[in-house]
Each structure stands twice: as structure tokens, then as C-alpha cells.
Design a protein around this motif. Structure first.
Motif, PDB file in Angstrom:
ATOM      1  N   THR A 347       0.826  -1.231   0.000  1.00 55.48           N
ATOM      2  CA  THR A 347       0.000   0.000   0.000  1.00 55.48           C
ATOM      3  C   THR A 347       0.848   1.263   0.000  1.00 55.48           C
ATOM      4  OG1 THR A 347      -0.077  -0.094   2.415  1.00 55.48           O
ATOM      5  CG2 THR A 347      -1.886  -1.153   1.216  1.00 55.48           C
ATOM      6  N   GLY A 348       2.155   1.136   0.098  1.00 57.95           N
ATOM      7  CA  GLY A 348       3.027   2.298   0.221  1.00 57.95           C
ATOM      8  C   GLY A 348       2.934   3.255  -0.939  1.00 57.95           C
ATOM      9  N   ALA A 349       2.812   2.739  -2.154  1.00 55.92           N
ATOM     10  CA  ALA A 349       2.785   3.606  -3.331  1.00 55.92           C
ATOM     11  C   ALA A 349       1.556   4.516  -3.316  1.00 55.92           C
ATOM     12  CB  ALA A 349       2.815   2.756  -4.595  1.00 55.92           C
ATOM     13  N   VAL A 350       0.407   3.900  -3.025  1.00 53.79           N
ATOM     14  CA  VAL A 350      -0.824   4.705  -2.989  1.00 53.79           C
ATOM     15  C   VAL A 350      -0.758   5.728  -1.857  1.00 53.79           C
ATOM     16  CG1 VAL A 350      -3.326   4.640  -2.781  1.00 53.79           C
ATOM     17  CG2 VAL A 350      -2.128   2.800  -3.980  1.00 53.79           C
ATOM     18  N   LEU A 351      -0.266   5.316  -0.689  1.00 50.71           N
ATOM     19  CA  LEU A 351      -0.125   6.256   0.433  1.00 50.71           C
ATOM     20  C   LEU A 351       0.808   7.399   0.052  1.00 50.71           C
ATOM     21  CD1 LEU A 351       0.149   3.781   3.454  1.00 50.71           C
ATOM     22  CD2 LEU A 351      -1.605   5.544   3.158  1.00 50.71           C
ATOM     23  N   GLY A 352       1.865   7.104  -0.704  1.00 52.58           N
ATOM     24  CA  GLY A 352       2.792   8.138  -1.137  1.00 52.58           C
ATOM     25  C   GLY A 352       2.116   9.149  -2.041  1.00 52.58           C
ATOM     26  N   GLU A 353       1.252   8.661  -2.965  1.00 56.67           N
ATOM     27  CA  GLU A 353       0.529   9.573  -3.851  1.00 56.67           C
ATOM     28  C   GLU A 353      -0.397  10.493  -3.043  1.00 56.67           C
ATOM     29  OE1 GLU A 353      -1.288   7.935  -7.413  1.00 56.67           O
ATOM     30  OE2 GLU A 353      -0.107   6.102  -7.141  1.00 56.67           O
ATOM     31  N   ILE A 354      -1.076   9.909  -2.064  1.00 56.68           N
ATOM     32  CA  ILE A 354      -2.005  10.716  -1.247  1.00 56.68           C
ATOM     33  C   ILE A 354      -1.237  11.769  -0.457  1.00 56.68           C
ATOM     34  CG2 ILE A 354      -3.651  10.656   0.671  1.00 56.68           C
ATOM     35  CD1 ILE A 354      -4.413   7.816  -0.253  1.00 56.68           C
ATOM     36  N   ASN A 355      -0.144  11.402   0.188  1.00 57.54           N
ATOM     37  CA  ASN A 355       0.632  12.349   0.989  1.00 57.54           C
ATOM     38  C   ASN A 355       1.276  13.430   0.126  1.00 57.54           C
ATOM     39  OD1 ASN A 355       0.059  11.335   3.546  1.00 57.54           O
ATOM     40  ND2 ASN A 355       1.701   9.808   3.432  1.00 57.54           N
ATOM     41  N   ALA A 356       1.633  13.090  -1.135  1.00 55.59           N
ATOM     42  CA  ALA A 356       2.159  14.113  -2.051  1.00 55.59           C
ATOM     43  C   ALA A 356       1.093  15.151  -2.356  1.00 55.59           C
ATOM     44  CB  ALA A 356       2.666  13.448  -3.335  1.00 55.59           C
ATOM     45  N   LEU A 357      -0.139  14.673  -2.540  1.00 55.80           N
ATOM     46  CA  LEU A 357      -1.251  15.592  -2.788  1.00 55.80           C
ATOM     47  C   LEU A 357      -1.518  16.468  -1.557  1.00 55.80           C
ATOM     48  CD1 LEU A 357      -3.476  16.476  -4.751  1.00 55.80           C
ATOM     49  CD2 LEU A 357      -4.911  14.633  -3.844  1.00 55.80           C
ATOM     50  N   ILE A 358      -1.414  15.865  -0.372  1.00 57.68           N
ATOM     51  CA  ILE A 358      -1.602  16.623   0.884  1.00 57.68           C
ATOM     52  C   ILE A 358      -0.542  17.710   1.012  1.00 57.68           C
ATOM     53  CG2 ILE A 358      -1.427  16.452   3.403  1.00 57.68           C
ATOM     54  CD1 ILE A 358      -2.751  13.712   3.199  1.00 57.68           C
TER      55      ILE A 358
END
Length: 715
Positions: A347-358
């Protein structure tokens, strides 16, 4: 002189509301039944500093008043001991000495009058200062009004009362300013239109539980040991998970498939397959699953925040949620079949995309909040400039008021100093009076006065004599007894001797060198006819008139409290000769209430019984008095009109008609007051119900008109 009394939170007086007594005059007489709160008045005046009376007040307040109180406390304080303090009075016949003393007392009285005048003048200047300040605050408040609406109204938050506004302006130094309110309002409005609320930060997503997704335990084949002869068979068949689950069921002696008897120790051999190492691995699997489930639940709760509702967030969160669901299912399968190899999705990749957007959105928020913070700084700056400008606009009002306050303060201080100088002069006169009294006073004259009064009252068998010794003291003596005589007296005799002693105290001095003016004393007399027969009431009233009320300049103020109507009327006959007296009535329901009254309000005992019933009807006194008052009225009236036969017949008829009131009718029909019945036998007393039955007594006996007259119902 005491102008008003305020009683609160003591004895039977309300703890929530003030009971104000006034306006008070030279002589004040209080009438009320026992237990209504009369004694509290005397006790308070006797010791107003007692913490018991912390909610009570005398108006005006004064710590220098000399108040002498006759009550039960006075009797105990002076007659429990075997002897009493001697009372110093002037020697009769020394005309020259009396004139000198009279001149000194007159001089002291004049000085005290001057002192009171100066104190009053000083207080007047103080009141003028307060009025001047109030006027200034009114003007400042009026100057503030135009700014209570519009863009500058935020500057006024805080000083929301006149006093707070005055305090704020007092703390602001006057500075020269070229600012004007119009420019300040324009500047404030421009800033306020941009909004002034900072945006909250968007929390990043943290998922430390992602470590579970790469745990080596998930790719490990967890199976039983080889210590059992069945191990090889179970391994070859590849059904260790099925066999492990089967152990949870009830053990049977026959094989469930072929129905043959199983070998001895069969189940023990199966348990050997699943040893301690196997159980530890399974427990570790459970811990991994619980940790992952908890982390997912925490993140899903965070997803619900408003910051993540934008469409770009929702798409990524949906992908992440799908991965969580898939991984949770994989963990459940691994726990169900430990020998299975499971691979979880990262799940790290998706979490990374979300945190980049944040992080991208957070940069925008920080930039906006910086503007808001700058705006607050600017608005605070405008607020400071506004108050400097407002202070300048108020300067004329403040300067004028300060000047008046200072001038009044100078005058007030001058009066204070003058009052202090007069107080020193007064003390000189007091010292002179004390010195003169010491030369021409003795205690023997009071002895003669008390013994003469005892003879006039017809009291024989004991006298007051001077006690032998260095101290000037009295003692009571019988012809055949010299010790503890007071204890042998009847209650009536104790009341009389203690009251005679009190009269001497009022008119003399317990201190040989006393320098106080008798004319400044306040005298309080609480029920002096308690325990006395009616034979003495006239004598006591006459003594009070001669020794306390006459001449009217003898004392500063007098309070008389009584429950006895005969004594009340005797005193009233004397008071009618004066134009400075006030009458008060004390009643008690839930709490004591004191109200002014006229001389005609209570005329005799019979009318007082009717008044008590009307008070109970109006809630001014307890309804429990109704049965006793009814009995008294019926006894008085029907004995007077010689119609006791009609009364008996009416009571019998009414008792038959109303069974609930039989106890009451038995009570009012008793011949003697000593034959008492417990009033609580009547239960809850409803005044309206009882009074209607009481009316019927008069209706049935033909005296309804008398009832209506006494209850004030006639038109």
C-alpha cells in the motif's frame, strides 16, 4: 440613630431575600407572637460584629454605637454569678457638681454635633466625587456609541461597561495623533472583507502497520511436528489444517468414516503433531492480523475528515481501501490455514501519492494563513491607533472631571482633618466628664432605687445590698440567706429584679470613670413582661415611660419588642404622647416578615386571634395556628353572647356532616386549653377548607354577619 435594619440569613429570616425594617424613628415597638423572630433583632443589635450576622446591616453603619439590650442573655450574664457589678450614678444634692458635669456633657454634645456635621460634609463631598465620576462615565459612553456599529466595532470588545471603559481610557497615555476615525474605518473594512479565519492543516496519512505486508511469516508454511507416527501421513496428505480444525470437535472412540475402533492413544498422537512451536506461530499470525486491522480502522476513521472530501482524494482513497480489503482477506485466510503461503499487496505507493497531494495542498493553506496572520496584525495595529485617537477625543471630558474630582478631594480631606481635630477635643471633654463623675458618683443610689422599686411592686423577702470588698458590686440578700438568692426566686421575680437592674444600667455607668453620653445610647428591651402576671404589666410600662422614654432626649433611640397585647397597648398609650414612634408587626410563615403597622391594626386579644387567621389565609404565618385560633375565638365570642348551647349543637352537626374534621371539632370543643391535642393529628391543613367550615359554625348559630365583619368581607 439607626434609620434602617436589614436582616438576612439568620434565625428564621430568609437566606435569599433582605428583610428590611424601616424607616425607624426615635422609639420603635415591635409586636409578634413567640417564635416569629423578635429576639433576633435584639441579639443582632447587641453584637452586630458576630459572624452569625454577616448578611445583616444597620443603616447607617457605625462601630461606635453604645447599644444596651435587655433580654435573656442580659439576665444570664449579670445574675448567674453570686454578685453584680455596681452601677455608678450621680450623688443627689451636690448641685454645684451636677452643674459642672452638666456643662461638660453639654460641651461634649455640642462637639459631637460638630463632629457629625463635619463627617456628613466630608461624606457629601465624597458623594459629589462619585456623582462627578458617574457623569464623566456617561459622557464617555455617549462618545463611544457611534463606533458600536461599523468596521471599527471590533475595537470595542472588552470594555462593555461604563466602568471598564473608564478604566481602559485611564490607562492610555495621551499622545498627539493625526489619525481620524474615517480613515481607520476604511482601512479596517478592506482587511475584514478578506475574511479572518485561518484554514486548518491537513494531516498526512501515517501507516506504520504496512510492515505487516512484508512479514516473512506470511510466506512460511506452518505445519505440525514430526514427533508423532502420524506426522508423515498428515504431511503426505497435505491436510494438516483440516486435522487441526478437527481437534476442536468432540473426541470419539470410533472412526467417523469406517466406524472401526480407533487405536489407543490416537488423539494424543495427533496432538503431538501440533506442538508448542506450531501454537507460537499461529499466535504471531493473530498478532499481525490484529495490528493490521487496527491500523486500517484508524486510517479509515481519518478518511472521514472534511479535508479529504475533494474528488482527487476520494479516487486515491478508494484504491487504498480496495488494497486494505484484499490484504485483510489474505491475513484471514492465512490464519485459517497456517500452512498456506500468502502474499499481500503493498500500500506504500498509494499512500505516497495521497501524501504528495496533501503536501501540495498544505503549501496553499500555509500561504493563505500567512495572509490571515498579517491581517490580524494589521487589525490589532488599527485597534491601537483607534484607542489613541479615541483617548484624544475624550480628553476634554476626562480633564474637566479630574479637575472637579481633585477640588472635591481637597475639600473632603479638609473636612476629614477637621473631624479628627474635633474628635481630639471630644476626647478631652470625655476625660473631663470621667474625672468629674469619679468625684461625685457612687453605687449606693442605685441600690436604693432598686429596693424602692421592689417595694412599690410589692416584692418582699429579698433586697439588693452592697457586697463587702474592694470592688463596687451588689448582691441579692434574704433575711436568712445571703448566698445564691437569685436561684431561689420565681421566674417572675427573676424577670423583675433583672429588669430593674437593667434600668439602672441604662441611666448610670458600670465604669466609675465612664465618659460616654447617656443621650447617645440606644436601648433595646425584649419582652420585659415574660413570665410576669398581668398585675405587673402596667408597672413595667410605667417604668419604661419614666426611666427610658421621658424626657425624650434621655436616650438616642429605643426599641421595644413584645408578644403581649396588654403590654403593647399600655406602651402605646404612653407613646401616643410622642410624635416620634413607629410600630411594626412580625409574622412568620416559611420565613419571618416585618411590616409597618398602625396603632389600630391590633386592638385586643380577640381581634388578634382573627388577625392570625387572616395572616394564615394570606400565607404570612403558618397554617398550623388555625385550629388554636378558632378555638380561642369560639370560646371568647360564644361565652360573651351567652350562646354556648348553640355552639355545642352547631359543632355536633358539623362533625356529623364532615367526618374528616371530627378531630378539629373535638379540639375546638374542649373546655380547657390545658387539655391539648397534637395539632399534627389534623394532617395537612388547608386554610381555605378550614375557614369554610369555620364560617359554617357562625352560619348555623345565626352569627354569619359577625364572621364577615371580623374577616373583612362586608361591603
Amino acid at each position: 440613630m439607626i434609620k434602617n435594619l436589614i436582616l438576612r440569613g439568620v434565625s428564621s429570616y430568609s437566606p435569599e431575600l433582605n428583610s428590611q425594617v424601616g424607616p425607624l424613628t426615635k422609639v420603635n415597638m415591635f409586636y409578634g407572637h413567640n417564635g416569629t423572630g423578635k429576639t433576633t433583632i435584639g441579639n443582632y443589635l447587641q453584637d452586630p460584629a458576630d459572624l452569625l450576622y454577616h448578611q445583616c446591616q444597620t443603616q447607617p453603619a457605625s462601630a461606635e454605637r453604645e447599644v444596651l439590650v435587655y433580654n435573656h442573655t442580659f439576665m444570664e450574664a449579670n445574675f448567674q454569678a453570686s454578685s453584680q457589678a455596681g452601677i455608678f450614678t450621680l450623688n443627689e444634692g451636690n448641685i454645684e457638681a451636677e452643674k459642672e458635669l452638666e456643662a461638660a456633657e453639654l460641651a461634649l454634645k455640642q462637639v459631637l454635633t460638630e463632629h457629625q456635621a463635619e463627617v456628613a460634609a466630608g461624606n457629601a463631598f465624597g458623594d459629589s466625587q462619585k456623582a462627578n465620576k458617574a457623569d464623566m462615565l456617561d459622557q464617555l459612553w455617549a462618545l463611544k456609541k457611534p463606533f458600536e456599529t461599523g468596521p471599527l466595532r471590533y475595537c470595542l470588545v472588552g470594555p462593555n461597561t461604563k466602568e471598564r471603559l473608564g478604566d481602559k481610557l485611564r490607562d492610555i497615555a495621551l499622545v498627539t495623533s493625526s489619525e481620524d476615525f474615517t480613515a481607520l474605518a476604511t482601512e479596517a473594512e478592506q482587511l475584514q472583507s478578506a475574511g479572518d479565519t485561518e484554514l486548518p492543516a491537513i494531516p498526512t496519512l501515517r501507516f506504520a502497520e504496512s510492515e505487516v505486508e512484508t512479514s516473512p511469516l506470511l510466506s512460511e508454511v506452518i505445519s505440525g511436528s514430526g514427533d508423532s507416527y502420524l506426522s508423515a501421513l498428515i504431511t503426505d496428505l497435505g491436510n494438516s489444517d483440516w486435522v487441526k480444525h478437527a481437534l476442536e470437535f468432540h473426541e470419539r472412540e470410533q472412526c467417523p468414516f469406517c466406524q472401526q475402533t480407533l487405536p489407543a492413544g490416537f488423539y494424543d498422537e495427533i496432538r503431538k503433531v501440533f506442538d508448542k512451536t506450531y501454537e507460537q506461530r499461529v499466535s504471531q499470525l493473530k498478532a499481525l492480523k490484529n495490528r493490521y486491522d487496527g491500523g486500517v480502522a484508524r486510517l479509515k476513521s481519518q478518511f472521514q475528515r472534511a479535508e479529504y472530501r475533494a474528488p482527487e482524494y476520494q479516487a486515491l482513497l478508494a484504491r487504498l481501501d480496495a488494497l486494505f480489503t484484499q490484504n485483510i482477506q489474505g491475513l484471514a485466510a492465512k490464519l485459517a490455514s497456517p500452512s498456506m503461503i500468502v502474499a499481500l499487496e503493498a500500500t506504500g505507493a498509494v499512500l505516497g501519492e495521497i501524501n504528495a497531494l496533501i503536501a501540495e495542498d498544505q503549501l496553499k493553506i500555509d500561504a493563505f494563513n500567512l495572509k490571515v496572520k498579517d491581517k490580524k496584525t494589521h487589525l490589532e495595529n488599527i485597534k491601537t491607533r483607534f484607542w489613541n485617537c479615541f483617548r484624544a477625543s475624550c480628553d476634554q471630558v476626562i480633564t474637566s472631571a479630574r479637575k472637579v474630582h481633585s477640588e472635591l478631594g481637597v475639600k473632603k480631606e479638609a473636612k476629614r482633618k477637621l473631624a479628627d481635630e474635633i474628635r481630639i477635643k471630644a476626647q478631652v471633654h470625655r476625660d473631663a466628664i470621667a474625672l468629674s463623675k469619679a468625684k461625685i458618683t457612687n453605687i449606693d443610689q442605685s441600690i436604693d432605687s432598686i429596693n424602692m422599686s421592689l417595694a412599690v411592686l410589692g416584692l418582699k423577702g429579698f433586697l439588693v445590698v452592697r457586697e463587702e470588698g474592694e470592688l463596687p458590686r451588689y448582691k441579692l440578700q434574704r433575711p436568712d440567706q445571703q448566698a445564691d438568692v437569685f436561684k431561689t426566686l420565681s421566674e417572675g421575680e427573676k424577670t423583675l429584679i433583672s429588669f430593674l437592674y437593667f434600668l439602672e444600667v441604662c441611666n448610670g455607668e458600670l465604669d466609675e470613670k465612664g465618659g460616654k453620653l447617656k443621650s447617645e445610647r440606644i436601648i433595646v428591651i425584649d419582652d420585659p413582661i415574660s413570665s410576669l402576671s398581668h398585675n405587673y404589666i402596667y408597672d413595667i410600662a410605667s417604668m419604661i415611660h419614666r426611666r427610658v422614654l421621658s424626657p425624650k432626649e434621655r436616650f438616642k433611640q429605643v426599641f421595644i419588642l413584645t408578644h403581649n397585647l396588654f403590654f403593647f397597648h399600655e406602651m402605646l398609650n404612653h407613646l401616643k404622647k410622642s410624635d416620634e414612634f413607629s410600630l411594626f408587626r412580625i409574622t412568620k410563615a416559611a420565613h419571618s416578615v416585618i411590616t409597618p403597622m398602625k396603632a389600630t391594626d391590633v386592638q385586643n386579644d380577640y381581634q388578634s386571634f382573627w388577625q392570625a387567621i387572616k395572616d394564615a389565609q394570606a400565607g404570612r404565618t403558618s397554617a398550623t395556628v388555625i385550629p388554636n385560633m378558632m378555638r380561642n375565638i369560639l370560646e371568647y365570642y360564644f361565652t360573651f353572647v351567652h350562646r354556648l348551647d348553640k355552639l355545642q349543637a352547631a359543632l355536633a352537626t358539623l362533625a356529623d356532616e364532615d367526618a374528616d374534621f371530627k378531630a378539629l371539632y373535638r379540639y375546638v370543643n374542649r373546655e380547657s386549653h390545658a387539655d391539648a391535642v397534637n395539632i399534627t393529628d389534623f394532617g395537612e391543613i388547608e386554610p381555605a377548607h378550614y375557614l369554610e367550615r369555620f364560617r359554617q359554625v357562625f352560619v348555623k348559630t345565626g352569627f354569619e354577619e359577625h364572621y364577615e365583619k371580623m374577616m373583612g368581607e362586608q361591603t
